[in-house]
Design a protein around this motif. Structure first.
Motif, PDB file in Angstrom:
ATOM      1  N   LYS A   5     -12.062   7.515  -6.679  1.00  0.00           N
ATOM      2  CA  LYS A   5     -10.463   8.549  -7.082  1.00  0.00           C
ATOM      3  C   LYS A   5      -9.716   8.176  -7.847  1.00  0.00           C
ATOM      4  O   LYS A   5      -9.924   6.928  -8.364  1.00  0.00           O
ATOM      5  CB  LYS A   5     -10.014   8.335  -5.819  1.00  0.00           C
ATOM      6  CG  LYS A   5     -10.588   8.368  -4.120  1.00  0.00           C
ATOM      7  CD  LYS A   5      -9.627   8.196  -2.998  1.00  0.00           C
ATOM      8  CE  LYS A   5      -8.602   8.726  -3.303  1.00  0.00           C
ATOM      9  NZ  LYS A   5      -7.903   8.752  -1.162  1.00  0.00           N
ATOM     10  N   ARG A   6      -9.037   8.995  -8.551  1.00  0.00           N
ATOM     11  CA  ARG A   6      -8.207   8.375  -9.318  1.00  0.00           C
ATOM     12  C   ARG A   6      -6.951   7.338  -9.493  1.00  0.00           C
ATOM     13  O   ARG A   6      -6.193   8.056  -8.435  1.00  0.00           O
ATOM     14  CB  ARG A   6      -7.629  10.288  -9.956  1.00  0.00           C
ATOM     15  CG  ARG A   6      -6.082  10.362 -11.181  1.00  0.00           C
ATOM     16  CD  ARG A   6      -5.455  10.945 -11.345  1.00  0.00           C
ATOM     17  NE  ARG A   6      -6.424  13.015 -11.069  1.00  0.00           N
ATOM     18  CZ  ARG A   6      -6.755  12.979 -11.633  1.00  0.00           C
ATOM     19  NH1 ARG A   6      -6.639  12.698 -13.450  1.00  0.00           N
ATOM     20  NH2 ARG A   6      -7.636  13.956 -12.148  1.00  0.00           N
TER      21      ARG A   6
ATOM     22  N   PHE B 228     -16.019   6.784  -2.382  1.00  0.00           N
ATOM     23  CA  PHE B 228     -15.420   7.711  -3.336  1.00  0.00           C
ATOM     24  C   PHE B 228     -14.122   6.960  -4.719  1.00  0.00           C
ATOM     25  O   PHE B 228     -13.278   6.211  -4.368  1.00  0.00           O
ATOM     26  CB  PHE B 228     -14.663   8.397  -2.230  1.00  0.00           C
ATOM     27  CG  PHE B 228     -15.595   9.533  -1.873  1.00  0.00           C
ATOM     28  CD1 PHE B 228     -15.608  10.777  -2.045  1.00  0.00           C
ATOM     29  CD2 PHE B 228     -15.316   8.878  -0.387  1.00  0.00           C
ATOM     30  CE1 PHE B 228     -16.062  11.912  -1.280  1.00  0.00           C
ATOM     31  CE2 PHE B 228     -16.503   9.702   0.610  1.00  0.00           C
ATOM     32  CZ  PHE B 228     -16.597  10.978   0.151  1.00  0.00           C
TER      33      PHE B 228
ATOM     34  N   ASP C  17      -8.759  14.495  -7.903  1.00  0.00           N
ATOM     35  CA  ASP C  17      -8.508  13.314  -8.084  1.00  0.00           C
ATOM     36  C   ASP C  17      -9.502  12.630  -6.710  1.00  0.00           C
ATOM     37  O   ASP C  17      -9.753  11.581  -8.004  1.00  0.00           O
ATOM     38  CB  ASP C  17      -7.138  13.611  -6.368  1.00  0.00           C
ATOM     39  CG  ASP C  17      -5.714  14.069  -7.293  1.00  0.00           C
ATOM     40  OD1 ASP C  17      -6.169  13.425  -8.248  1.00  0.00           O
ATOM     41  OD2 ASP C  17      -5.007  13.953  -6.402  1.00  0.00           O
ATOM     42  N   ILE C  18     -10.492  13.062  -6.620  1.00  0.00           N
ATOM     43  CA  ILE C  18     -11.645  12.729  -6.610  1.00  0.00           C
ATOM     44  C   ILE C  18     -12.607  12.853  -7.605  1.00  0.00           C
ATOM     45  O   ILE C  18     -13.124  13.866  -7.773  1.00  0.00           O
ATOM     46  CB  ILE C  18     -12.268  12.828  -5.026  1.00  0.00           C
ATOM     47  CG1 ILE C  18     -11.524  12.579  -4.021  1.00  0.00           C
ATOM     48  CG2 ILE C  18     -13.636  12.126  -5.396  1.00  0.00           C
ATOM     49  CD1 ILE C  18     -12.068  13.088  -2.564  1.00  0.00           C
ATOM     50  N   ARG C  19     -12.932  11.653  -8.427  1.00  0.00           N
ATOM     51  CA  ARG C  19     -13.445  11.830  -9.898  1.00  0.00           C
ATOM     52  C   ARG C  19     -15.224  11.161  -9.860  1.00  0.00           C
ATOM     53  O   ARG C  19     -15.571  12.483 -10.700  1.00  0.00           O
ATOM     54  CB  ARG C  19     -13.071  10.593 -10.677  1.00  0.00           C
ATOM     55  CG  ARG C  19     -11.648  10.493 -10.986  1.00  0.00           C
ATOM     56  CD  ARG C  19     -11.257  11.514 -11.325  1.00  0.00           C
ATOM     57  NE  ARG C  19     -11.329  11.542 -12.555  1.00  0.00           N
ATOM     58  CZ  ARG C  19     -11.154  13.613 -13.094  1.00  0.00           C
ATOM     59  NH1 ARG C  19     -11.164  14.208 -12.613  1.00  0.00           N
ATOM     60  NH2 ARG C  19     -11.915  13.013 -14.218  1.00  0.00           N
TER      61      ARG C  19
END
Length: 172
Positions: free
Chosen positions: A83-84, A81, A126-128
């Motif tokens: 994430k930001r 994942f 938040d998960i890009r």
């Protein structure tokens, strides 16, 4: 000069496709025969596939589908994942450069056979995005994911989990 090169490449590809279309006009039964022949030549036995995967360090197991009673070879992959990250103050030029390098990194992972699929999520959470790594260990997946220029710059962070999927099943 770039435009001329692009036009020449386009014309070459177009002409090649046209020639392929002419030469591949087989009757349907011949196409089916060729497809089965190609699939048979490129298909390893389950035993050979299991031996290859285990020799390379992959974790596998057999799963029996209750409905069909088919035995499915399950393989462990690693899903990363993206994430930001904490450092998102790059100017537009730097962010664009990092994005280009990020895409090149993911493309390289795919070309080398380390990643099977990557893509961004369609929201602004938040998960890009995700990348599914086809490697035998978490350590290797973590190393490859953390080599991403966006991760190195702190714009993204990585969270990796083991993930099981049936070997050879396509997305639908």
């Amino acid at each position: 000069m770039k435009h001329i090169t692009l036009i020449i490449c386009f014309l070459f590809i177009f002409a090649s496709c046209k020639e392929d279309a002419k030469t591949s006009m087989l009757p349907l039964n011949e196409i089916e025969t060729e497809t089965v022949k190609e699939a048979t030549e490129n298909t390893k036995s389950v035993k050979a596939l299991k031996e290859e995967l285990t020799s390379k360090g992959f974790k596998i197991f057999d799963y029996v589908d209750e409905k069909t009673q088919d035995t499915i070879l399950m393989q462990q992959y690693f899903i990363a994942f993206l994430k930001r990250g904490p450092i998102r103050n790059q100017n537009e030029e730097e962010a664009n450069r990092l994005q280009s390098e990020h895409l090149a990194h993911l493309g390289k992972m795919y070309e080398l056979g380390y990643a099977d699929i990557s893509g961004p999520f369609g929201d602004d959470g938040d998960i890009r995005g995700i990348t599914i790594y086809n490697v035998p260990t978490l350590k290797i997946a973590d190393s490859l994911a953390n080599a991403d220029p966006m991760v190195k710059a702190g714009r993204l962070e990585i969270e990796i989990h083991p993930w099981w999927a049936g070997k050879g099943f396509p997305l639908r």
